[in-house]
Design a protein around this motif. Structure first.
Motif, PDB file in Angstrom:
ATOM      1  N   CYS A  40      12.011 -17.919   7.284  1.00 25.99           N
ATOM      2  CA  CYS A  40      12.689 -18.340   8.350  1.00 25.99           C
ATOM      3  C   CYS A  40      13.849 -17.331   8.725  1.00 25.99           C
ATOM      4  CB  CYS A  40      13.295 -19.747   8.035  1.00 25.99           C
ATOM      5  SG  CYS A  40      14.436 -20.373   9.446  1.00 25.99           S
ATOM      6  N   CYS A  41      13.926 -16.985   9.854  1.00 28.25           N
ATOM      7  CA  CYS A  41      14.889 -15.922  10.645  1.00 28.25           C
ATOM      8  C   CYS A  41      16.452 -16.416  10.346  1.00 28.25           C
ATOM      9  CB  CYS A  41      14.371 -15.607  11.841  1.00 28.25           C
ATOM     10  SG  CYS A  41      14.373 -16.769  13.270  1.00 28.25           S
ATOM     11  N   HIS A  42      16.467 -17.889  10.329  1.00 21.54           N
ATOM     12  CA  HIS A  42      17.565 -18.501  10.744  1.00 21.54           C
ATOM     13  C   HIS A  42      18.323 -18.655   9.324  1.00 21.54           C
ATOM     14  CE1 HIS A  42      17.110 -19.758  14.974  1.00 21.54           C
ATOM     15  NE2 HIS A  42      17.123 -18.435  14.797  1.00 21.54           N
ATOM     16  N   CYS A  43      17.535 -19.526   8.377  1.00 18.27           N
ATOM     17  CA  CYS A  43      18.014 -19.911   7.000  1.00 18.27           C
ATOM     18  C   CYS A  43      17.526 -19.241   5.519  1.00 18.27           C
ATOM     19  CB  CYS A  43      17.950 -21.473   7.093  1.00 18.27           C
ATOM     20  SG  CYS A  43      16.263 -21.866   6.701  1.00 18.27           S
ATOM     21  N   ASN A  44      16.526 -18.212   6.163  1.00 18.86           N
ATOM     22  CA  ASN A  44      15.765 -17.580   4.763  1.00 18.86           C
ATOM     23  C   ASN A  44      14.980 -18.338   3.984  1.00 18.86           C
ATOM     24  OD1 ASN A  44      17.087 -15.654   2.243  1.00 18.86           O
ATOM     25  ND2 ASN A  44      15.647 -14.993   3.970  1.00 18.86           N
ATOM     26  N   ARG A  45      14.646 -19.578   4.542  1.00 16.07           N
ATOM     27  CA  ARG A  45      13.580 -20.470   3.918  1.00 16.07           C
ATOM     28  C   ARG A  45      12.286 -19.814   3.891  1.00 16.07           C
ATOM     29  NH1 ARG A  45      13.594 -26.896   4.365  1.00 16.07           N
ATOM     30  NH2 ARG A  45      12.194 -27.260   2.930  1.00 16.07           N
ATOM     31  N   GLN A  82      20.856 -12.603   9.026  1.00 13.27           N
ATOM     32  CA  GLN A  82      21.721 -11.582   8.831  1.00 13.27           C
ATOM     33  C   GLN A  82      22.980 -11.810   9.194  1.00 13.27           C
ATOM     34  OE1 GLN A  82      20.325  -8.948   7.279  1.00 13.27           O
ATOM     35  NE2 GLN A  82      22.033  -7.725   7.380  1.00 13.27           N
ATOM     36  N   LYS A  83      23.214 -12.381  10.506  1.00 14.94           N
ATOM     37  CA  LYS A  83      24.599 -12.680  10.854  1.00 14.94           C
ATOM     38  C   LYS A  83      25.408 -13.770   9.997  1.00 14.94           C
ATOM     39  CE  LYS A  83      27.381 -12.900  14.467  1.00 14.94           C
ATOM     40  NZ  LYS A  83      28.089 -11.708  14.885  1.00 14.94           N
ATOM     41  N   ARG A  84      24.571 -14.708   9.568  1.00 16.52           N
ATOM     42  CA  ARG A  84      25.088 -15.472   8.521  1.00 16.52           C
ATOM     43  C   ARG A  84      25.687 -14.712   7.429  1.00 16.52           C
ATOM     44  NH1 ARG A  84      23.242 -21.246   9.524  1.00 16.52           N
ATOM     45  NH2 ARG A  84      21.872 -21.020  11.213  1.00 16.52           N
ATOM     46  N   LEU A  85      24.930 -13.887   6.656  1.00 16.73           N
ATOM     47  CA  LEU A  85      25.173 -12.971   5.647  1.00 16.73           C
ATOM     48  C   LEU A  85      26.504 -12.209   5.903  1.00 16.73           C
ATOM     49  CD1 LEU A  85      22.039 -11.502   4.441  1.00 16.73           C
ATOM     50  CD2 LEU A  85      23.224 -13.038   3.060  1.00 16.73           C
ATOM     51  N   GLU A  86      26.610 -11.665   7.190  1.00 19.04           N
ATOM     52  CA  GLU A  86      27.767 -10.735   7.473  1.00 19.04           C
ATOM     53  C   GLU A  86      28.948 -11.707   7.650  1.00 19.04           C
ATOM     54  OE1 GLU A  86      26.636  -8.820  11.140  1.00 19.04           O
ATOM     55  OE2 GLU A  86      25.011  -7.670  10.225  1.00 19.04           O
ATOM     56  N   MET A  87      28.849 -13.007   8.029  1.00 17.88           N
ATOM     57  CA  MET A  87      29.860 -14.025   8.179  1.00 17.88           C
ATOM     58  C   MET A  87      30.441 -14.297   6.878  1.00 17.88           C
ATOM     59  SD  MET A  87      28.289 -16.267  11.306  1.00 17.88           S
ATOM     60  CE  MET A  87      29.370 -17.535  11.110  1.00 17.88           C
TER      61      MET A  87
ATOM     62  N   THR B 156      31.240 -20.116  -1.544  1.00 17.64           N
ATOM     63  CA  THR B 156      30.236 -21.190  -1.507  1.00 17.64           C
ATOM     64  C   THR B 156      28.841 -20.437  -1.569  1.00 17.64           C
ATOM     65  OG1 THR B 156      31.956 -22.461  -0.399  1.00 17.64           O
ATOM     66  CG2 THR B 156      29.629 -23.053  -0.243  1.00 17.64           C
ATOM     67  N   PHE B 157      28.132 -21.064  -2.259  1.00 19.43           N
ATOM     68  CA  PHE B 157      26.675 -20.535  -2.437  1.00 19.43           C
ATOM     69  C   PHE B 157      26.222 -19.567  -2.262  1.00 19.43           C
ATOM     70  CE2 PHE B 157      26.964 -25.143  -0.548  1.00 19.43           C
ATOM     71  CZ  PHE B 157      26.964 -25.740  -1.911  1.00 19.43           C
ATOM     72  N   SER B 158      26.723 -18.487  -2.930  1.00 17.29           N
ATOM     73  CA  SER B 158      26.329 -17.012  -2.912  1.00 17.29           C
ATOM     74  C   SER B 158      25.484 -16.674  -4.026  1.00 17.29           C
ATOM     75  CB  SER B 158      27.773 -16.144  -3.199  1.00 17.29           C
ATOM     76  OG  SER B 158      28.520 -16.387  -4.453  1.00 17.29           O
ATOM     77  N   GLY B 159      24.989 -17.611  -4.856  1.00 18.37           N
ATOM     78  CA  GLY B 159      24.179 -17.100  -5.831  1.00 18.37           C
ATOM     79  C   GLY B 159      22.715 -17.783  -5.695  1.00 18.37           C
ATOM     80  N   LEU B 160      21.671 -17.328  -6.503  1.00 21.60           N
ATOM     81  CA  LEU B 160      20.359 -17.895  -6.535  1.00 21.60           C
ATOM     82  C   LEU B 160      19.881 -18.387  -7.866  1.00 21.60           C
ATOM     83  CD1 LEU B 160      18.584 -15.312  -4.345  1.00 21.60           C
ATOM     84  CD2 LEU B 160      19.169 -17.623  -3.457  1.00 21.60           C
ATOM     85  N   ALA B 161      19.249 -19.646  -7.889  1.00 16.53           N
ATOM     86  CA  ALA B 161      18.874 -20.093  -9.111  1.00 16.53           C
ATOM     87  C   ALA B 161      17.484 -20.780  -9.109  1.00 16.53           C
ATOM     88  CB  ALA B 161      19.589 -21.103  -9.774  1.00 16.53           C
ATOM     89  N   LEU B 162      16.544 -20.245  -9.933  1.00 16.77           N
ATOM     90  CA  LEU B 162      15.286 -20.658 -10.050  1.00 16.77           C
ATOM     91  C   LEU B 162      15.338 -21.849 -11.112  1.00 16.77           C
ATOM     92  CD1 LEU B 162      11.938 -20.742  -9.669  1.00 16.77           C
ATOM     93  CD2 LEU B 162      12.097 -19.240 -11.675  1.00 16.77           C
TER      94      LEU B 162
END
Lengths: 100, 180
Positions: A40-45, A82-87, B156-162
């Motif tokens: 997903c381009c918005h939430c990375n799902r 990508q914008k969310r990551l930068e924020m 907040t929520f900067s990591g990942l976990a399996l």
């Protein structure tokens, strides 16, 4: 799927039911089952795509990004991941620029 | 951008694999870090994004008919790290190219390395539920990885976990390839 963003393989000795992405269950046969995925381009799902299924069943397309979105983001605003990551990284970058 | 491979194997630094239960158990966790005494190399190279691009899951117990749920979630582990696993202190052992340096992020495997109550969960970028007889692998095309932002662990929520859960009473295996 044309230009998939990823690829999933399930290897099973028996026919099993698989729950993909909490959206749908699918009965798959024994052996090796392959599915294309998109991100997903918005939430990375990650979303698994059922072969030959209409797009409305597994997601949508953002008319701003012109990229695939998951069903959850389909009705939401266009904020690219990508914008969310930068924020999220802005605070760290500011602290770094101040010498902390 | 160096690549790394982590599995929740018993062989990795003596950490016992977690037995599945009906509540989610973590298998592998990464958290961006600027480097500290916990991380090898200890030099502060700055925060880096962690990108998971390959996930392989399955079980290594006696086959039975039951359902296992696997998911990857975004995590926050707070500013006080209680997951003091031994993995990060030997990060250079997990490079796919021996010429690369070890990972900078904070990485743990299995709940036995720390308290699973020490992290909180956020969004779920990946999920699959399947019979425990089956194994599953997902590989991302370049640019479509699961990415965690280059922010500190307290963010907040900067990591990942399996993680995984199910009614099975055996252990679950997980393998993650990631780049930094």
């Amino acid at each position: 799927m044309r230009n998939p963003h990823g690829y999933a393989v399930i290897t099973t000795p028996d026919p099993v039911r698989v729950n993909f992405d909490r959206f749908r269950c699918e009965e798959v046969g024994a052996g090796v089952i392959e599915r294309d995925t998109f991100t997903c381009c918005h939430c990375n799902r990650i979303i698994h795509v059922k072969p030959m299924a209409p797009m409305g069943e597994f997601g949508s397309m953002c008319r701003n990004c012109m990229k695939m979105t998951c069903p959850t983001c389909a009705d939401g605003p266009c904020v690219p991941f990508q914008k969310r990551l930068e924020m999220a990284e802005q605070r760290e970058m500011a602290l770094k620029s101040y010498g902390f | 951008m160096p690549n790394y491979g982590i599995s929740n194997s018993n062989l990795s630094f003596g950490s016992a694999q977690t037995t599945a239960s009906t509540s989610y158990q973590p298998a592998i966790m990464t958290q961006p870090s600027s480097g500290s005494a916990l991380v090898s190399p200890p030099a502060n190279n700055g925060l880096k994004r962690v990108k998971w691009y390959d996930v392989l899951v399955g079980t290594n117990g006696t086959p039975a008919d039951s359902y296992v749920e696997y998911s990857i979630i975004r995590t926050t582990i707070g500013s006080t790290l209680t997951w003091t696993g031994t993995l990060s202190s030997a990060s250079s052992a997990f490079t796919l190219d021996p010429a690369d340096t070890g990972f900078q992020c904070f990485c743990t495997i299995n709940a036995s390395q720390g308290s699973s109550a020490s992290y909180s969960v956020g969004a779920e970028p990946w999920y699959v539920g399947v019979n425990q007889r089956a194994s599953y692998r997902w590989v991302a095309a370049p640019g479509s990885e699961i990415v965690s932002p280059a922010t500190s662990s307290a963010t907040t929520f900067s990591g990942l976990a399996l993680r995984f859960r199910g009614t099975l009473t055996t252990t679950v295996t997980g393998n993650v390839l990631f780049s930094e």
